[in-house]
Scaffold this active site. Structure first.
Site, PDB file in Angstrom:
ATOM      1  N   GLU A 194       0.837  -1.208   0.000  1.00 35.73           N
ATOM      2  CA  GLU A 194       0.000   0.000   0.000  1.00 35.73           C
ATOM      3  C   GLU A 194       0.875   1.263   0.000  1.00 35.73           C
ATOM      4  O   GLU A 194       0.785   2.119   0.897  1.00 35.73           O
ATOM      5  CB  GLU A 194      -0.987   0.004   1.180  1.00 35.73           C
ATOM      6  CG  GLU A 194      -2.043  -1.077   1.025  1.00 35.73           C
ATOM      7  CD  GLU A 194      -3.251  -0.949   1.956  1.00 35.73           C
ATOM      8  OE1 GLU A 194      -3.234  -0.114   2.872  1.00 35.73           O
ATOM      9  OE2 GLU A 194      -4.211  -1.700   1.752  1.00 35.73           O
ATOM     10  N   GLU A 248      -5.260  -8.382  -0.951  1.00 38.22           N
ATOM     11  CA  GLU A 248      -6.077  -8.111   0.245  1.00 38.22           C
ATOM     12  C   GLU A 248      -7.503  -7.865  -0.213  1.00 38.22           C
ATOM     13  O   GLU A 248      -7.742  -6.992  -1.061  1.00 38.22           O
ATOM     14  CB  GLU A 248      -5.571  -6.889   1.012  1.00 38.22           C
ATOM     15  CG  GLU A 248      -4.336  -7.164   1.838  1.00 38.22           C
ATOM     16  CD  GLU A 248      -3.894  -5.976   2.674  1.00 38.22           C
ATOM     17  OE1 GLU A 248      -4.741  -5.196   3.140  1.00 38.22           O
ATOM     18  OE2 GLU A 248      -2.657  -5.825   2.825  1.00 38.22           O
TER      19      GLU A 248
HETATM   20  O1  AHR Z   1      -5.630  -6.136   6.428  1.00 37.44           O
HETATM   21  C1  AHR Z   1      -5.475  -5.045   7.278  1.00 37.44           C
HETATM   22  C2  AHR Z   1      -4.726  -3.893   6.644  1.00 37.44           C
HETATM   23  O2  AHR Z   1      -5.485  -3.388   5.587  1.00 37.44           O
HETATM   24  C3  AHR Z   1      -3.400  -4.209   6.017  1.00 37.44           C
HETATM   25  O3  AHR Z   1      -2.355  -4.209   6.925  1.00 37.44           O
HETATM   26  C4  AHR Z   1      -3.228  -3.086   5.037  1.00 37.44           C
HETATM   27  O4  AHR Z   1      -2.406  -3.429   3.954  1.00 37.44           O
HETATM   28  C5  AHR Z   1      -4.638  -2.731   4.651  1.00 37.44           C
HETATM   29  O5  AHR Z   1      -4.856  -1.370   4.717  1.00 37.44           O
END
Ligand code: AHR
Length: 512
Positions: free
Chosen positions: A193, A316
Site C-alpha cells: 500500500e 487483500e
Molecule cells: O488487512 C489489514 C490492513 O489493511 C493491512 O495491513 C493493510 O495493507 C490494509 O490497509
C-alpha cells in the site's frame, strides 16, 4: 443472452421475472483459463491475535502445537488446502525488520507494534517460524518486503538469508539458526500500500523505487520468487497504469486491495452482526463492485502487457466492519456471519471469471482479523461461515474454468438498490469432474435454477449447501455449528438439473 466465463455481471437480467425462469448453461467444450490455486490464498499479519494466540502459542505451550503452531488451527486450515500464505503484512511489513525475528526467541528484541494496537511485538514469529507454518500447511509462501522503514540492502540480505545455498555469512547464519537448506520463497512483494501506510507515495515515485529495489534483490538461479509490485485500491487504476507501462523487468504481478464495507464509509462501516437488510444488500452490491475494478485494471494490463506476463494479484480483500465492542480497535476483530460466506462465494465467482489475470488473491485475514476463517478464544476455536465457503470451493483450486451463461436472472432489490440474484461459476476440476457453484444473494427468497450442460445431458448433482435462517447467523464458542454446510443433491429430468438455491445460500455441486 450473453455467453461469458463464470460471471454474474454480463448476464441478462429480467427484473421481476416469474419463478423458475433462471437457467444456467455450462459449456464444457470451451474450457477457459486455469483457476490458479493461489486465488484461494490467505494472509496472516502481525495484527491483533491473528498470529499470536490465534495461531502461534510457542513450542512450550500447554496448548497442543507443532513447532509452536496450534494443532487445532493447523488441522482446520489443512482441510482448506491453503495454497499460499502472505506474511508479515500488510502495513506491518513496512515496519518489519527481519533480523529482529531470527535467532533464539528469548533474545529477540521486543518492539511496539505501532501499526496495530500499540502492543508489544515479541518477534517470536519470524522467518523460520513462518516457513514452518507454510511447510506444515503445505502452502506456498508470499513474503512482503519492507520498503518503508527498510532499505534495498535489507530486502536483498533477507532474500539471500532465505534462498542462498552457498557458504555466505548470511546462509551460514540461517544454518546456525536451524535451517540447512534454503527456504522456498514463491512470491516477494516490494512494500505494501505505497499509496497509504506504505509511504504515502505517488505511483511514479513508487515505480522508480520498485525498479531499483527489484534490480538488487537477487536469488539463486531457479529460486527467484515471483516479484509483486504494490498497486492500487478501489477505483484507482493509476497504479496499474504506471507500473505496467514503466516496469519492463522483474515484475510478475501488481497487487490490488479492495475491502467490502457495508456502508461504504470508513468512519462507520457497519456491524458484523445485527445489521439491517439495507446493509445486507449494500454489502452484496459493494462486493460485486470488484468485478468492474478488475475489468478496468485488466483492460490497462491488456494494453501495456499484451503477452500477459503480469498477474493482477488481489492480495487483500474481504469484509471490513466496525470492530466488536470491547475489543482493541487496532486488532480489527470482527464476527463472521452467513453474509461473509455469501460475500466470499461472490468474490470467488468473480475471480474465476478473471482467472487469466487474477492469479493470486489473499483474503484478509486467516485467523481473528477481519474476514477470518477461524476465530479463537484462548484455547477454544471455531470455524466461521467464511471457512465453510472456502472448504466448499476447494475443487476449484487449479480447476479449468468453463463458460457459464445465465438466462433470465432476476434482480433482488431493496429500496433503490438492486443486485442480480444468481451468481454462477463452473470448472473442470483436477479430478476430471465438473463443478458448479451457485450463489443466491436474496436473503428472503429461494431461487429455482435450471442447469443445462451444452452438448450433453446432466444426470444428477451432488455436493453441499450453506445457508441459515438469519442473515447474520454465525458460530459462537457456545454454538460452533450454528452455520455449517449440509449435503445437497439435485435430480435431472430430460437432461436438465433442477437446483433450488436457498435464500442467502451457496451451493457447490459436482454435476454428473
Ligand atoms: O488487512 C489489514 C490492513 O489493511 C493491512 O495491513 C493493510 O495493507 C490494509 O490497509
Amino acid at each position: 443472452m450473453s455467453i461469458i466465463r463464470n460471471s454474474i455481471l454480463a448476464i441478462t437480467m429480467v427484473s421481476g421475472a416469474a419463478w423458475g425462469q433462471v437457467s444456467v448453461t455450462i459449456d464444457p467444450a470451451k474450457p477457459g483459463p486455469v483457476i490458479n490455486k493461489n486465488v484461494y490464498g490467505q494472509f496472516a499479519e502481525h495484527l491483533g491475535t491473528g498470529i499470536y494466540e490465534g495461531m502461534w502459542v510457542g513450542p512450550d505451550s500447554k496448548q497442543p502445537n507443532t513447532k509452536g503452531w496450534r494443532n487445532d488451527v493447523l488441522g482446520a486450515l489443512k482441510e482448506l488446502k491453503v495454497p499460499l500464505v502472505r506474511w508479515p503484512g500488510g502495513c506491518f511489513a513496512d515496519e518489519y525488520h527481519w533480523r529482529e525475528g531470527i535467532g533464539p526467541r528469548g533474545e529477540r528484541p521486543v518492539k511496539v507494534n505501532t501499526m496495530w494496537g500499540g502492543v508489544a511485538e515479541t518477534n517470536a514469529v519470524g522467518t523460520h517460524e513462518f516457513f514452518d507454518l507454510a511447510e506444515l500447511l503445505g502452502a506456498d509462501t508470499y513474503v512482503n518486503g519492507n520498503l518503508g522503514t527498510g532499505s534495498n540492502q535489507e530486502m536483498a540480505e533477507w532474500m539471500e538469508y532465505m534462498t542462498s545455498d552457498t557458504k555466505s555469512t548470511l546462509a551460514e547464519l540461517r544454518r546456525k539458526n536451524g535451517r540447512d537448506k534454503p527456504f522456498k520463497v514463491d512470491f516477494f512483494a516490494v512494500g505494501n500500500e505505497a499509496w497509504g501506510c506504505g509511504g504515502d507515495m505517488t505511483p511514479a515515485h513508487y515505480t522508480n523505487l520498485y525498479k531499483t529495489a527489484a534490480s538488487f534483490i537477487k536469488a539463486p538461479h531457479g529460486a527467484r520468487p515471483k516479484f509483486i509490485a504494490s498497486g492500487g485500491n478501489d477505483h484507482d487504476s493509476k497504479w496499474t497504469e504506471t507500473l505496467s507501462r514503466e516496469v519492463k523487468n522483474n515484475m510478475d504481478g501488481i497487487s490490488f486491495h479492495y475491502y467490502t464495507i457495508p456502508t461504504g464509509k470508513w468512519d462507520v462501516k457497519g456491524a458484523a452482526t445485527g445489521f439491517p437488510e439495507t446493509e445486507w444488500i449494500s454489502t452484496m452490491k459493494n462486493t460485486l463492485a470488484i468485478d468492474g475494478m478488475i475489468r478496468s485494471n485488466v483492460k490497462i494490463l491488456d494494453k501495456n502487457d499484451p503477452t500477459k506476463k503480469v498477474g493482477f494479484m488481489v492480495d487483500e480483500w474481504g469484509t471490513w466492519y466496525d470492530v466488536e465492542k470491547g475489543t482493541n480497535a487496532g486488532f480489527l476483530y470482527q464476527q463472521n456471519s452467513l453474509r461473509d460466506a455469501v460475500v466470499a462465494a461472490l468474490n470467488f465467482n468473480i475471480f474465476h471469471a478473471h482467472a487469466e489475470r487474477v492469479r493470486m488473491t489473499n483474503i484478509a485475514q486467516m485467523v481473528n482479523v477481519l474476514q477470518a476463517m477461524i476465530l479463537t478464544d484462548k484455547d477454544k476455536m471455531l470455524l466461521t461461515p467464511t471457512y465453510h465457503a472456502y472448504r466448499m470451493y476447494v475443487p476449484f483450486q487449479d480447476a479449468t474454468s468453463l463458460p457459464v451463461s445465465i438466462k433470465g436472472n432476476v434482480n433482488y432489490s431493496l429500496g433503490k438498490v438492486s443486485v442480480p440474484q444468481v451468481s454462477a461459476s463452473a470448472a473442470r476440476g483436477k479430478d476430471g469432474k465438473m463443478y458448479l457453484a451457485l450463489v443466491n444473494t436474496n436473503p428472503n427468497k429461494d431461487v429455482d435454477v435450471t442447469v443445462n450442460v451444452a452438448g450433453g445431458a446432466a444426470k444428477a448433482a451432488q455436493g453441499s449447501v450453506l445457508t441459515a435462517p438469519a442473515m447474520d447467523a454465525h458460530n459462537t464458542f457456545a454454538a460452533p455449528d450454528n452455520v455449517k454446510p449440509a449435503a445437497f443433491s439435485a435430480q435431472a429430468a430430460g437432461g436438465k438439473l433442477s437446483v433450488k438455491v436457498p435464500a442467502k445460500g451457496v451451493v457447490v455441486v459436482n454435476v454428473e
